[in-house]
Write a protein that holds these residues in place. Structure first.
Motif, PDB file in Angstrom:
ATOM      1  N   LEU A 184       7.576  -1.281  11.965  1.00  0.00           N
ATOM      2  CA  LEU A 184       7.831  -1.562  10.549  1.00  0.00           C
ATOM      3  C   LEU A 184       6.845  -2.596  10.015  1.00  0.00           C
ATOM      4  N   GLU A 185       6.639  -3.668  10.769  1.00  0.00           N
ATOM      5  CA  GLU A 185       5.737  -4.724  10.313  1.00  0.00           C
ATOM      6  C   GLU A 185       4.278  -4.269  10.323  1.00  0.00           C
ATOM      7  N   LEU A 186       3.872  -3.567  11.380  1.00  0.00           N
ATOM      8  CA  LEU A 186       2.484  -3.124  11.458  1.00  0.00           C
ATOM      9  C   LEU A 186       2.183  -2.072  10.396  1.00  0.00           C
ATOM     10  N   GLY A 187       3.119  -1.160  10.152  1.00  0.00           N
ATOM     11  CA  GLY A 187       2.901  -0.159   9.111  1.00  0.00           C
ATOM     12  C   GLY A 187       2.702  -0.802   7.752  1.00  0.00           C
ATOM     13  N   GLY A 188       3.566  -1.772   7.422  1.00  0.00           N
ATOM     14  CA  GLY A 188       3.469  -2.441   6.128  1.00  0.00           C
ATOM     15  C   GLY A 188       2.210  -3.258   5.966  1.00  0.00           C
ATOM     16  N   ALA A 189       1.730  -3.829   7.067  1.00  0.00           N
ATOM     17  CA  ALA A 189       0.533  -4.671   6.998  1.00  0.00           C
ATOM     18  C   ALA A 189      -0.747  -3.841   7.018  1.00  0.00           C
ATOM     19  N   LEU A 190      -0.840  -2.908   7.963  1.00  0.00           N
ATOM     20  CA  LEU A 190      -2.098  -2.196   8.192  1.00  0.00           C
ATOM     21  C   LEU A 190      -2.430  -1.211   7.074  1.00  0.00           C
ATOM     22  N   LYS A 191      -1.423  -0.706   6.373  1.00  0.00           N
ATOM     23  CA  LYS A 191      -1.720   0.233   5.279  1.00  0.00           C
ATOM     24  C   LYS A 191      -2.545  -0.431   4.187  1.00  0.00           C
ATOM     25  N   ASN A 192      -2.466  -1.770   4.077  1.00  0.00           N
ATOM     26  CA  ASN A 192      -3.258  -2.460   3.052  1.00  0.00           C
ATOM     27  C   ASN A 192      -4.753  -2.327   3.308  1.00  0.00           C
ATOM     28  N   ILE A 193      -5.128  -2.216   4.575  1.00  0.00           N
ATOM     29  CA  ILE A 193      -6.542  -1.998   4.916  1.00  0.00           C
ATOM     30  C   ILE A 193      -7.004  -0.662   4.362  1.00  0.00           C
ATOM     31  N   ILE A 194      -6.221   0.371   4.627  1.00  0.00           N
ATOM     32  CA  ILE A 194      -6.600   1.715   4.184  1.00  0.00           C
ATOM     33  C   ILE A 194      -6.579   1.798   2.658  1.00  0.00           C
ATOM     34  N   ALA A 195      -5.661   1.060   2.020  1.00  0.00           N
ATOM     35  CA  ALA A 195      -5.618   1.037   0.552  1.00  0.00           C
ATOM     36  C   ALA A 195      -6.889   0.427  -0.029  1.00  0.00           C
ATOM     37  N   LEU A 196      -7.401  -0.622   0.617  1.00  0.00           N
ATOM     38  CA  LEU A 196      -8.688  -1.172   0.187  1.00  0.00           C
ATOM     39  C   LEU A 196      -9.770  -0.094   0.267  1.00  0.00           C
ATOM     40  N   GLY A 197      -9.766   0.649   1.382  1.00  0.00           N
ATOM     41  CA  GLY A 197     -10.755   1.717   1.550  1.00  0.00           C
ATOM     42  C   GLY A 197     -10.608   2.805   0.510  1.00  0.00           C
ATOM     43  N   ALA A 198      -9.353   3.162   0.177  1.00  0.00           N
ATOM     44  CA  ALA A 198      -9.121   4.187  -0.837  1.00  0.00           C
ATOM     45  C   ALA A 198      -9.625   3.726  -2.197  1.00  0.00           C
ATOM     46  N   GLY A 199      -9.412   2.457  -2.508  1.00  0.00           N
ATOM     47  CA  GLY A 199      -9.923   1.924  -3.769  1.00  0.00           C
ATOM     48  C   GLY A 199     -11.441   1.926  -3.809  1.00  0.00           C
ATOM     49  N   ILE A 200     -12.069   1.565  -2.690  1.00  0.00           N
ATOM     50  CA  ILE A 200     -13.531   1.595  -2.621  1.00  0.00           C
ATOM     51  C   ILE A 200     -14.037   3.015  -2.825  1.00  0.00           C
ATOM     52  N   VAL A 279      -2.783 -12.911  -4.411  1.00  0.00           N
ATOM     53  CA  VAL A 279      -3.177 -12.758  -3.015  1.00  0.00           C
ATOM     54  C   VAL A 279      -3.428 -11.282  -2.713  1.00  0.00           C
ATOM     55  N   ILE A 280      -4.537 -10.996  -2.038  1.00  0.00           N
ATOM     56  CA  ILE A 280      -4.856  -9.632  -1.597  1.00  0.00           C
ATOM     57  C   ILE A 280      -4.692  -9.612  -0.080  1.00  0.00           C
ATOM     58  N   GLU A 281      -3.490  -9.258   0.372  1.00  0.00           N
ATOM     59  CA  GLU A 281      -3.174  -9.349   1.799  1.00  0.00           C
ATOM     60  C   GLU A 281      -4.106  -8.484   2.643  1.00  0.00           C
ATOM     61  N   GLY A 282      -4.608  -7.386   2.072  1.00  0.00           N
ATOM     62  CA  GLY A 282      -5.450  -6.479   2.840  1.00  0.00           C
ATOM     63  C   GLY A 282      -6.711  -7.118   3.389  1.00  0.00           C
ATOM     64  N   THR A 283      -7.231  -8.143   2.704  1.00  0.00           N
ATOM     65  CA  THR A 283      -8.459  -8.774   3.193  1.00  0.00           C
ATOM     66  C   THR A 283      -8.186  -9.556   4.473  1.00  0.00           C
ATOM     67  N   ARG A 284      -7.116 -10.340   4.500  1.00  0.00           N
ATOM     68  CA  ARG A 284      -6.752 -11.069   5.715  1.00  0.00           C
ATOM     69  C   ARG A 284      -6.337 -10.113   6.827  1.00  0.00           C
ATOM     70  N   THR A 285      -5.623  -9.053   6.460  1.00  0.00           N
ATOM     71  CA  THR A 285      -5.163  -8.103   7.467  1.00  0.00           C
ATOM     72  C   THR A 285      -6.334  -7.345   8.080  1.00  0.00           C
ATOM     73  N   THR A 286      -7.371  -7.070   7.296  1.00  0.00           N
ATOM     74  CA  THR A 286      -8.555  -6.410   7.851  1.00  0.00           C
ATOM     75  C   THR A 286      -9.172  -7.260   8.950  1.00  0.00           C
ATOM     76  N   LYS A 287      -9.254  -8.563   8.704  1.00  0.00           N
ATOM     77  CA  LYS A 287      -9.809  -9.461   9.727  1.00  0.00           C
ATOM     78  C   LYS A 287      -8.932  -9.465  10.977  1.00  0.00           C
ATOM     79  N   ALA A 288      -7.617  -9.519  10.776  1.00  0.00           N
ATOM     80  CA  ALA A 288      -6.696  -9.541  11.920  1.00  0.00           C
ATOM     81  C   ALA A 288      -6.740  -8.228  12.693  1.00  0.00           C
TER      82      ALA A 288
END
Length: 345
Positions: A184-200, A279-288
C-alpha cells in the motif's frame, strides 16, 4: 462519533477533514501557520490549497498541543520531509495514545524507510505495526466535492485497520481494508515517479501511445521493486497500484503530472517548484527509488531516466531516446521474475 486531529492543512489534509466532518466527527485541522488557521475558522475555506467549503465542525489550530488534545485518532498528512519533526513534537505533547493513521505518499531518501516505519521509529509508545495507512486513487479536489472515491486502509494491527475503515467510510468515500502495508505504501509513493514521467511525455507532445506504454512499463517497475521488498505483487493491480497510477498519470489535478508537464515543456526543476508552491513528493521519491533500485539490484529504467532529468540535468528528449533504444527483451520477463514469490508460485 470521534474527535480527530488532521495534521497538515494542504489540499489532501483539508479534503480528508471534509470527509471526517461529513461522518459527524469533531475534526481539528492543524497547520503551523497561524494566519491560515484563522482564515479557515473565519471564512471556512482553504482556497490556497482546495477550492471547496470547509464544514463549520472543522476547526483549525496552529498550536499542535491544542489540536491533539483528547483525540482518539490522529490523521497525519504532512509531507514526508516533515514527518520526523512532527513526531518529535507529538512525543512532547501527547498524553493519551490515539490511533495514528497516515495518508502521506512518499519514501524517505537516505534511510529508504516507508512513512509508517519512520513514524514507528520516532514515536514513543508506538510500534510500526500499529500505524494505519490510507492510500488509493483520490484527488483532493474531487474528494472535497464529494465525488465518488474509493481507497484502501492497511495496518498489521487489524483492529486499527478496522477502526480507520469505520472512521472514514461514508456515502461518497468507500474504504476497503488490506493486510499488505508494504504494498500500500510503496504503490502510493512510487506512482508519483511514473506520474512525473507521464507529465513529461505530455509536455513533449508524445501522445497517448507513449503515455500508455509509460504507465504500463512503470507498473512493471513498481511491482518488481515492491515484490523485492516483501509486498504482494497483486496489491499493485488494485486501488493502491493501478488505480492510483491511472488517476495520477492522466489528470491535471495531479501536482506530479503538472510538474512533469512543465519539465517536458522546458522548465527547470527549481522553477517548477517555485511556480507550483506545493510539495512535489515525486521528486523526493524518485531519488529514494533510484537508491532502492541500486540497493536491491532491481532494473528500473524509467526511474533511472527521471533521476537523470531531475538531478543530473539531462534533457527529457535524450532520456526518451535512451529508453526507446534499450536492448530487446521479452515483455513477460517481469512476470517470470515474480514466479518464485509466495504470491505467484
Amino acid at each position: 462519533m470521534a474527535r480527530v486531529a488532521v495534521l497538515g492543512a494542504g489540499s489532501w489534509g483539508t479534503a480528508l477533514s471534509i470527509v471526517l466532518a461529513d461522518k459527524g466527527h469533531d475534526v481539528r485541522l492543524w497547520t503551523y501557520r497561524k494566519e491560515q488557521a484563522e482564515t479557515i475558522n473565519t471564512v471556512h475555506r482553504n482556497e490556497q490549497y482546495l477550492d471547496a467549503p470547509v464544514p463549520e465542525q472543522v476547526r483549525a489550530f496552529h498550536k499542535l498541543d491544542q489540536a491533539v488534545e483528547d483525540v482518539s485518532a490522529i490523521v497525519m498528512v504532512v509531507p514526508t520531509k516533515a514527518i520526523r519533526e512532527v513526531c518529535e513534537e507529538l512525543n512532547n505533547t501527547l498524553i493519551q495514545q490515539p490511533v495514528i493513521i497516515h495518508a502521506t505518499k512518499g519514501i524517505e531518501p537516505g534511510s529508504l524507510k516507508r512513512v509508517s516505519q519512520v513514524i514507528g521509529e520516532e514515536m514513543v509508545n508506538y510500534d510500526t505495526e500499529d500505524i494505519a495507512v490510507l492510500s488509493g486513487p483520490s484527488h483532493a479536489e474531487e474528494v472535497g466535492r464529494r465525488l465518488p472515491t474509493t481507497v484502501t486502509v492497511s495496518s498489521l494491527n487489524t483492529d486499527n485497520a478496522a477502526f480507520a475503515q469505520d472512521l472514514f467510510i461514508n456515502e461518497s468515500f468507500r474504504v476497503y481494508t488490506s493486510n499488505d502495508v508494504t504494498g500500500l505504501e510503496l504503490g502510493g509513493a512510487l506512482k508519483n515517479i511514473i506520474a512525473l514521467g507521464a507529465g513529461i511525455s505530455d509536455g513533449l507532445g508524445y501522445g497517448d501511445n507513449a503515455k500508455a506504454a509509460l504507465i504500463t512499463r512503470g507498473l512493471a517497475e513498481i511491482t518488481r521493486l515492491g515484490a523485492s521488498l516483501g509486498a504482494n505483487p497483486l496489491t499493485f493491480l488494485g486501488l493502491p497500484g493501478v488505480g492510483d497510477l491511472i488517476v495520477t498519470c492522466t489528470s491535471p489535478h495531479s501536482r506530479n503530472w503538472r510538474a512533469g508537464n512543465m519539465l517536458g515543456k522546458g522548465h527547470k526543476l527549481d522553477e517548477v517548484v517555485d511556480q507550483m508552491g506545493m510539495v512535489i513528493e515525486g521528486t523526493r521519491t524518485t531519488k529514494a527509488a533510484y537508491q532502492f533500485a541500486e540497493k536491491q539490484e532491481i532494473e528500473m529504467p524509467i526511474t533511472e531516466g527521471l533521476y537523470k532529468i531531475l538531478f543530473a540535468d539531462q534533457e527529457p528528449r535524450e532520456v526518451v531516446d535512451q529508453l526507446m533504444n534499450r536492448s530487446k527483451r521479452e515483455e513477460l520477463d517481469d512476470i517470470s521474475a515474480l514466479q518464485g514469490t509466495d504470491y505467484l508460485s
